[in-house]
Design a protein around this motif. Structure first.
Motif, PDB file in Angstrom:
ATOM      1  N   PRO A   1      10.179  83.502  45.259  1.00 44.02           N
ATOM      2  CA  PRO A   1      11.086  83.141  43.895  1.00 44.02           C
ATOM      3  C   PRO A   1      12.578  84.448  45.047  1.00 44.02           C
ATOM      4  N   ASP A   2      14.064  84.345  43.444  1.00 43.15           N
ATOM      5  CA  ASP A   2      15.279  85.501  44.477  1.00 43.15           C
ATOM      6  C   ASP A   2      14.723  86.709  43.872  1.00 43.15           C
ATOM      7  N   THR A   3      14.595  87.710  44.950  1.00 44.31           N
ATOM      8  CA  THR A   3      14.188  88.927  45.596  1.00 44.31           C
ATOM      9  C   THR A   3      15.156  89.669  44.077  1.00 44.31           C
ATOM     10  N   SER A   4      15.582  88.930  42.882  1.00 47.45           N
ATOM     11  CA  SER A   4      16.951  89.853  42.163  1.00 47.45           C
ATOM     12  C   SER A   4      14.872  89.317  41.050  1.00 47.45           C
TER      13      SER A   4
ATOM     14  N   SER B   1      12.408  88.557  40.956  1.00 48.65           N
ATOM     15  CA  SER B   1      10.971  89.038  41.131  1.00 48.65           C
ATOM     16  C   SER B   1      10.682  90.604  40.730  1.00 48.65           C
ATOM     17  N   ALA B   2      12.158  92.046  41.469  1.00 52.35           N
ATOM     18  CA  ALA B   2      12.768  92.600  40.587  1.00 52.35           C
ATOM     19  C   ALA B   2      12.542  93.396  39.567  1.00 52.35           C
ATOM     20  N   ALA B   3      13.098  92.376  38.557  1.00 54.83           N
ATOM     21  CA  ALA B   3      13.396  92.800  37.459  1.00 54.83           C
ATOM     22  C   ALA B   3      12.500  92.288  36.430  1.00 54.83           C
ATOM     23  N   THR B   4      11.190  91.165  37.205  1.00 55.67           N
ATOM     24  CA  THR B   4      10.493  91.224  36.662  1.00 55.67           C
ATOM     25  C   THR B   4       9.500  92.484  37.035  1.00 55.67           C
ATOM     26  N   VAL B   5       9.576  92.841  38.058  1.00 52.96           N
ATOM     27  CA  VAL B   5       8.685  93.930  38.317  1.00 52.96           C
ATOM     28  C   VAL B   5       9.187  95.335  37.460  1.00 52.96           C
ATOM     29  N   ALA B   6      10.182  95.710  36.963  1.00 52.23           N
ATOM     30  CA  ALA B   6      10.822  96.031  36.229  1.00 52.23           C
ATOM     31  C   ALA B   6      10.228  96.367  34.354  1.00 52.23           C
ATOM     32  N   ARG B   7      10.307  95.398  34.173  1.00 50.90           N
ATOM     33  CA  ARG B   7       9.713  94.982  32.717  1.00 50.90           C
ATOM     34  C   ARG B   7       8.358  95.467  32.574  1.00 50.90           C
ATOM     35  N   TRP B   8       7.340  94.581  33.965  1.00 51.75           N
ATOM     36  CA  TRP B   8       5.891  95.397  33.947  1.00 51.75           C
ATOM     37  C   TRP B   8       5.996  96.603  33.994  1.00 51.75           C
ATOM     38  N   ARG B   9       6.523  97.294  34.232  1.00 52.81           N
ATOM     39  CA  ARG B   9       5.877  98.534  34.637  1.00 52.81           C
ATOM     40  C   ARG B   9       6.840  99.105  33.205  1.00 52.81           C
ATOM     41  N   ALA B  10       7.536  98.806  32.140  1.00 49.54           N
ATOM     42  CA  ALA B  10       8.095  99.303  31.483  1.00 49.54           C
ATOM     43  C   ALA B  10       6.983  98.866  30.520  1.00 49.54           C
ATOM     44  N   ALA B  11       6.984  98.312  30.159  1.00 49.88           N
ATOM     45  CA  ALA B  11       5.421  96.925  29.629  1.00 49.88           C
ATOM     46  C   ALA B  11       4.467  97.635  29.364  1.00 49.88           C
ATOM     47  N   ALA B  12       3.823  98.516  30.560  1.00 49.68           N
ATOM     48  CA  ALA B  12       2.802  99.165  30.861  1.00 49.68           C
ATOM     49  C   ALA B  12       2.729 100.679  30.621  1.00 49.68           C
TER      50      ALA B  12
ATOM     51  N   HIS C   1       4.754 106.106  40.174  1.00 51.13           N
ATOM     52  CA  HIS C   1       5.745 106.625  41.075  1.00 51.13           C
ATOM     53  C   HIS C   1       6.193 106.124  42.172  1.00 51.13           C
ATOM     54  N   THR C   2       4.992 105.196  42.881  1.00 49.36           N
ATOM     55  CA  THR C   2       6.016 104.495  43.802  1.00 49.36           C
ATOM     56  C   THR C   2       5.887 102.742  43.577  1.00 49.36           C
ATOM     57  N   GLN C   3       7.013 102.457  44.443  1.00 49.16           N
ATOM     58  CA  GLN C   3       7.002 100.555  44.253  1.00 49.16           C
ATOM     59  C   GLN C   3       8.008 100.347  45.565  1.00 49.16           C
ATOM     60  N   THR C   4       7.262  99.432  46.222  1.00 49.77           N
ATOM     61  CA  THR C   4       7.913  99.228  47.300  1.00 49.77           C
ATOM     62  C   THR C   4       7.523  97.171  47.847  1.00 49.77           C
ATOM     63  N   GLY C   5       8.121  96.504  48.279  1.00 53.95           N
ATOM     64  CA  GLY C   5       8.731  95.509  48.742  1.00 53.95           C
ATOM     65  C   GLY C   5       9.595  94.189  47.904  1.00 53.95           C
ATOM     66  N   GLN C   6       9.524  93.053  48.121  1.00 53.01           N
ATOM     67  CA  GLN C   6       9.975  91.994  48.041  1.00 53.01           C
ATOM     68  C   GLN C   6      10.502  90.470  47.698  1.00 53.01           C
ATOM     69  N   GLY C   7      11.164  89.997  48.201  1.00 50.59           N
ATOM     70  CA  GLY C   7      10.717  88.366  47.536  1.00 50.59           C
ATOM     71  C   GLY C   7       9.280  88.586  46.851  1.00 50.59           C
ATOM     72  N   ASP C   8       8.023  87.658  47.163  1.00 49.37           N
ATOM     73  CA  ASP C   8       6.959  87.493  46.109  1.00 49.37           C
ATOM     74  C   ASP C   8       5.538  87.879  46.288  1.00 49.37           C
TER      75      ASP C   8
ATOM     76  N   ALA D   1      -3.524 101.493  42.581  1.00 48.07           N
ATOM     77  CA  ALA D   1      -2.245 100.548  42.889  1.00 48.07           C
ATOM     78  C   ALA D   1      -2.681  99.347  42.428  1.00 48.07           C
ATOM     79  N   GLN D   2      -1.286  97.792  42.353  1.00 47.07           N
ATOM     80  CA  GLN D   2      -1.370  96.839  42.450  1.00 47.07           C
ATOM     81  C   GLN D   2      -1.063  96.795  43.064  1.00 47.07           C
ATOM     82  N   LEU D   3      -1.244  95.074  43.525  1.00 42.51           N
ATOM     83  CA  LEU D   3      -1.481  94.186  44.574  1.00 42.51           C
ATOM     84  C   LEU D   3      -0.164  93.299  43.482  1.00 42.51           C
ATOM     85  N   LEU D   4       0.790  92.824  43.560  1.00 38.49           N
ATOM     86  CA  LEU D   4       1.714  91.905  42.674  1.00 38.49           C
ATOM     87  C   LEU D   4       2.212  90.557  43.525  1.00 38.49           C
ATOM     88  N   ARG D   5       1.454  89.602  43.131  1.00 42.57           N
ATOM     89  CA  ARG D   5       2.716  88.186  44.106  1.00 42.57           C
ATOM     90  C   ARG D   5       3.247  87.360  43.036  1.00 42.57           C
ATOM     91  N   PHE D   6       3.833  86.890  43.449  1.00 43.40           N
ATOM     92  CA  PHE D   6       4.626  86.365  42.531  1.00 43.40           C
ATOM     93  C   PHE D   6       4.724  84.522  42.628  1.00 43.40           C
TER      94      PHE D   6
END
Length: 171
Positions: free
Chosen positions: A2-5, A7-18, A69-76, A94-99
């Protein structure tokens, strides 16, 4: 990939939802065939967004005050870490997310600590899931089987483990 941006948008929505406990918004971030691997056992694996909807509903009740409090990653692949409380005890996960190719979460692997909070989660989340399935007897069995483990772990954490620290007094 996936496009990095995206995935980053999905991560932001996931964090907000949680953080807000919004099950619907969290499920909207998931691939229909998402897979979740439990931090507690290899015997517990959820498959599909419908199963995760039920799980997240129970998890957002059992796990309180989620704050990432911590987020790292890019791409998938991304890794997220949050602090929360379970049954009044500090909890960190800690959550390891793959897209997937559409920047939806396709795989979630969870890692939690400390042990007393994990066993507290065992005594609340498993029974809640069983009750949600209309399996009250199983809910009772799960709680009864997890309660002694939780009691032993909590006792050990409060009374025995502190004695093993370097410089601790011998008794």
């Amino acid at each position: 990939m996936p496009d990095t941006s995206d995935s980053a948008a999905t991560v932001a929505r996931w964090r907000a939802a949680a953080e807000s406990g919004d099950v619907g918004a969290a499920v909207a971030c998931l691939s229909p065939d998402v897979v979740l691997s439990s931090p507690l056992t290899d015997q517990f694996r959820l498959e599909g967004s419908d199963q995760l909807r039920d799980f997240l509903g129970s998890a957002f009740v059992a796990i309180e005050d989620i704050r990432f409090h911590t987020q790292t990653g890019q791409g998938d692949t991304y890794a997220l870490v949050y602090r929360a409380r379970v049954a009044g005890q500090p909890f960190e996960e800690a959550q390891l997310l793959r897209f997937d190719d559409e920047a939806r979460i396709a795989e979630i692997t969870l890692f939690g600590r400390p042990m007393p909070a994990l066993t507290a989660l065992m005594t609340t989340l498993g029974p809640a899931l069983a009750r949600g399935q209309g399996r009250r007897g199983l809910a009772t069995l799960l709680r009864a089987s997890a309660a002694p483990i939780h009691a032993m772990v909590t006792f050990g954490d409060r009374s025995v483990v502190p004695r093993t620290k370097p410089g601790a007094r011998r008794t």
